[in-house]
Design a protein around this motif. Structure first.
Motif, PDB file in Angstrom:
ATOM      1  N   ALA A  88      34.228  28.502  34.961  1.00  0.00           N
ATOM      2  CA  ALA A  88      34.587  27.356  35.809  1.00  0.00           C
ATOM      3  C   ALA A  88      34.726  26.073  35.002  1.00  0.00           C
ATOM      4  N   ALA A  89      33.924  25.929  33.952  1.00  0.00           N
ATOM      5  CA  ALA A  89      33.969  24.721  33.117  1.00  0.00           C
ATOM      6  C   ALA A  89      35.060  24.789  32.055  1.00  0.00           C
ATOM      7  N   GLY A  90      35.777  25.909  31.987  1.00  0.00           N
ATOM      8  CA  GLY A  90      36.832  26.056  30.997  1.00  0.00           C
ATOM      9  C   GLY A  90      36.322  26.382  29.602  1.00  0.00           C
ATOM     10  N   LYS A  91      35.066  26.782  29.487  1.00  0.00           N
ATOM     11  CA  LYS A  91      34.500  27.138  28.189  1.00  0.00           C
ATOM     12  C   LYS A  91      34.815  28.575  27.799  1.00  0.00           C
ATOM     13  N   VAL A  92      35.197  29.382  28.786  1.00  0.00           N
ATOM     14  CA  VAL A  92      35.542  30.785  28.568  1.00  0.00           C
ATOM     15  C   VAL A  92      36.889  31.054  29.215  1.00  0.00           C
ATOM     16  N   ALA A  93      37.784  31.683  28.467  1.00  0.00           N
ATOM     17  CA  ALA A  93      39.050  32.144  29.033  1.00  0.00           C
ATOM     18  C   ALA A  93      38.862  33.611  29.395  1.00  0.00           C
ATOM     19  N   ALA A  94      39.092  33.946  30.654  1.00  0.00           N
ATOM     20  CA  ALA A  94      38.916  35.319  31.127  1.00  0.00           C
ATOM     21  C   ALA A  94      40.134  35.711  31.950  1.00  0.00           C
ATOM     22  N   SER A  95      40.795  36.802  31.546  1.00  0.00           N
ATOM     23  CA  SER A  95      41.954  37.266  32.300  1.00  0.00           C
ATOM     24  C   SER A  95      41.814  38.752  32.576  1.00  0.00           C
ATOM     25  N   GLY A  96      42.241  39.148  33.744  1.00  0.00           N
ATOM     26  CA  GLY A  96      42.183  40.550  34.146  1.00  0.00           C
ATOM     27  C   GLY A  96      41.080  40.782  35.159  1.00  0.00           C
ATOM     28  N   GLN A  97      41.261  41.806  35.988  1.00  0.00           N
ATOM     29  CA  GLN A  97      40.315  42.045  37.080  1.00  0.00           C
ATOM     30  C   GLN A  97      38.955  42.516  36.601  1.00  0.00           C
ATOM     31  N   ARG A  98      38.839  43.045  35.392  1.00  0.00           N
ATOM     32  CA  ARG A  98      37.552  43.497  34.862  1.00  0.00           C
ATOM     33  C   ARG A  98      36.918  42.476  33.929  1.00  0.00           C
ATOM     34  N   ALA A  99      37.535  41.321  33.759  1.00  0.00           N
ATOM     35  CA  ALA A  99      37.079  40.321  32.790  1.00  0.00           C
ATOM     36  C   ALA A  99      35.954  39.467  33.358  1.00  0.00           C
ATOM     37  N   ASP A 100      34.831  40.100  33.637  1.00  0.00           N
ATOM     38  CA  ASP A 100      33.645  39.411  34.131  1.00  0.00           C
ATOM     39  C   ASP A 100      32.425  40.077  33.504  1.00  0.00           C
ATOM     40  N   LEU A 101      31.718  39.341  32.690  1.00  0.00           N
ATOM     41  CA  LEU A 101      30.554  39.894  31.993  1.00  0.00           C
ATOM     42  C   LEU A 101      29.237  39.566  32.685  1.00  0.00           C
ATOM     43  N   SER A 102      29.285  39.004  33.864  1.00  0.00           N
ATOM     44  CA  SER A 102      28.073  38.557  34.550  1.00  0.00           C
ATOM     45  C   SER A 102      26.984  39.622  34.607  1.00  0.00           C
ATOM     46  N   GLU A 103      27.354  40.856  34.902  1.00  0.00           N
ATOM     47  CA  GLU A 103      26.328  41.892  35.037  1.00  0.00           C
ATOM     48  C   GLU A 103      25.826  42.412  33.693  1.00  0.00           C
ATOM     49  N   HIS A 104      26.448  42.000  32.594  1.00  0.00           N
ATOM     50  CA  HIS A 104      26.055  42.477  31.265  1.00  0.00           C
ATOM     51  C   HIS A 104      25.330  41.415  30.441  1.00  0.00           C
ATOM     52  N   LEU A 105      25.159  40.237  30.991  1.00  0.00           N
ATOM     53  CA  LEU A 105      24.509  39.128  30.286  1.00  0.00           C
ATOM     54  C   LEU A 105      23.239  38.732  31.010  1.00  0.00           C
ATOM     55  N   PRO A 106      22.254  38.193  30.350  1.00  0.00           N
ATOM     56  CA  PRO A 106      22.187  37.911  28.914  1.00  0.00           C
ATOM     57  C   PRO A 106      21.882  39.169  28.109  1.00  0.00           C
ATOM     58  N   LEU A 107      22.072  39.046  26.810  1.00  0.00           N
ATOM     59  CA  LEU A 107      21.812  40.131  25.871  1.00  0.00           C
ATOM     60  C   LEU A 107      20.504  39.925  25.126  1.00  0.00           C
ATOM     61  N   ALA A 108      20.011  38.697  25.123  1.00  0.00           N
ATOM     62  CA  ALA A 108      18.756  38.330  24.458  1.00  0.00           C
ATOM     63  C   ALA A 108      18.144  37.182  25.242  1.00  0.00           C
ATOM     64  N   GLY A 109      16.896  36.888  24.945  1.00  0.00           N
ATOM     65  CA  GLY A 109      16.222  35.776  25.602  1.00  0.00           C
ATOM     66  C   GLY A 109      16.711  34.442  25.066  1.00  0.00           C
ATOM     67  N   PRO A 110      16.324  33.342  25.684  1.00  0.00           N
ATOM     68  CA  PRO A 110      16.832  32.024  25.314  1.00  0.00           C
ATOM     69  C   PRO A 110      16.491  31.566  23.897  1.00  0.00           C
ATOM     70  N   HIS A 111      15.543  32.240  23.255  1.00  0.00           N
ATOM     71  CA  HIS A 111      15.189  31.891  21.875  1.00  0.00           C
ATOM     72  C   HIS A 111      15.575  32.994  20.902  1.00  0.00           C
ATOM     73  N   GLY A 112      16.404  33.938  21.370  1.00  0.00           N
ATOM     74  CA  GLY A 112      16.895  35.012  20.529  1.00  0.00           C
ATOM     75  C   GLY A 112      16.048  36.262  20.550  1.00  0.00           C
ATOM     76  N   GLU A 113      14.983  36.252  21.346  1.00  0.00           N
ATOM     77  CA  GLU A 113      14.106  37.411  21.404  1.00  0.00           C
ATOM     78  C   GLU A 113      14.736  38.525  22.235  1.00  0.00           C
ATOM     79  N   ASP A 114      14.284  39.757  21.968  1.00  0.00           N
ATOM     80  CA  ASP A 114      14.716  40.883  22.805  1.00  0.00           C
ATOM     81  C   ASP A 114      14.324  40.589  24.248  1.00  0.00           C
TER      82      ASP A 114
END
Length: 119
Positions: A88-114
Motif C-alpha cells: 500500500a505504501a509503494g515499498k513493494v511492487a507485487a503483480s499477479g494473483q499469487r503475489a502475496d507473501l503475507s502468510e509466509h512472513l515473517p521469516l525471523a524475529g525483529p532482531h534476526g532471531e529464529d
C-alpha cells in the motif's frame, strides 16, 4: 542478519556485505518455508528466488512477481513491516494473483532471531 538489524536500530545503513548476507539468508528461508515456483521474489541487486506452490513458471517474465529494495525486504522478513502495508505504501511492487507473501512472513524475529527464539 543481526548485524544488519543492529545498524538499522542505530539509524545507520548496514554495510553492503552485511546487507547482502542478510537478504540472501532471508531469501533462502523464504524458499525453504514456501517451496514452489509460482512466485518470483526479487531483491535487486542481491538475489531472487522462486517460491510458493502453484503452476511452475518456465520462460520469460513470471506472472507473479514481487520486488522490493533490500532494506524493505529485511523489514518484511523480520516482521518489522507488514506485507500489505508495504504494498500500500509503494515499498513493494507485487503483480499477479499469487503475489502475496503475507502468510509466509515473517521469516525471523525483529532482531534476526529464529522464530522459535534461537539466535
Amino acid at each position: 542478519m543481526a548485524d544488519a538489524i543492529a545498524a538499522i536500530d542505530n539509524d545507520e545503513a548496514p554495510d553492503r556485505e552485511t546487507l547482502k548476507a542478510a537478504v540472501r539468508e532471508l531469501l533462502k528461508a523464504l524458499a525453504d518455508n514456501a517451496p514452489g515456483h509460482s512466485v518470483e521474489v526479487r531483491v535487486p541487486p542481491y538475489g531472487a528466488v522462486q517460491c510458493v506452490e502453484g503452476p511452475r513458471h518456465r520462460r520469460g517474465t513470471p506472472p507473479n512477481v514481487i520486488e522490493c529494495a533490500p532494506l524493505v525486504f529485511l523489514e518484511l522478513g523480520t516482521g518489522r513491516l507488514g506485507f500489505a502495508a508495504a504494498v500500500a505504501a509503494g515499498k513493494v511492487a507485487a503483480s499477479g494473483q499469487r503475489a502475496d507473501l503475507s502468510e509466509h512472513l515473517p521469516l525471523a524475529g525483529p532482531h534476526g532471531e529464529d522464530l522459535d527464539g534461537n539466535a
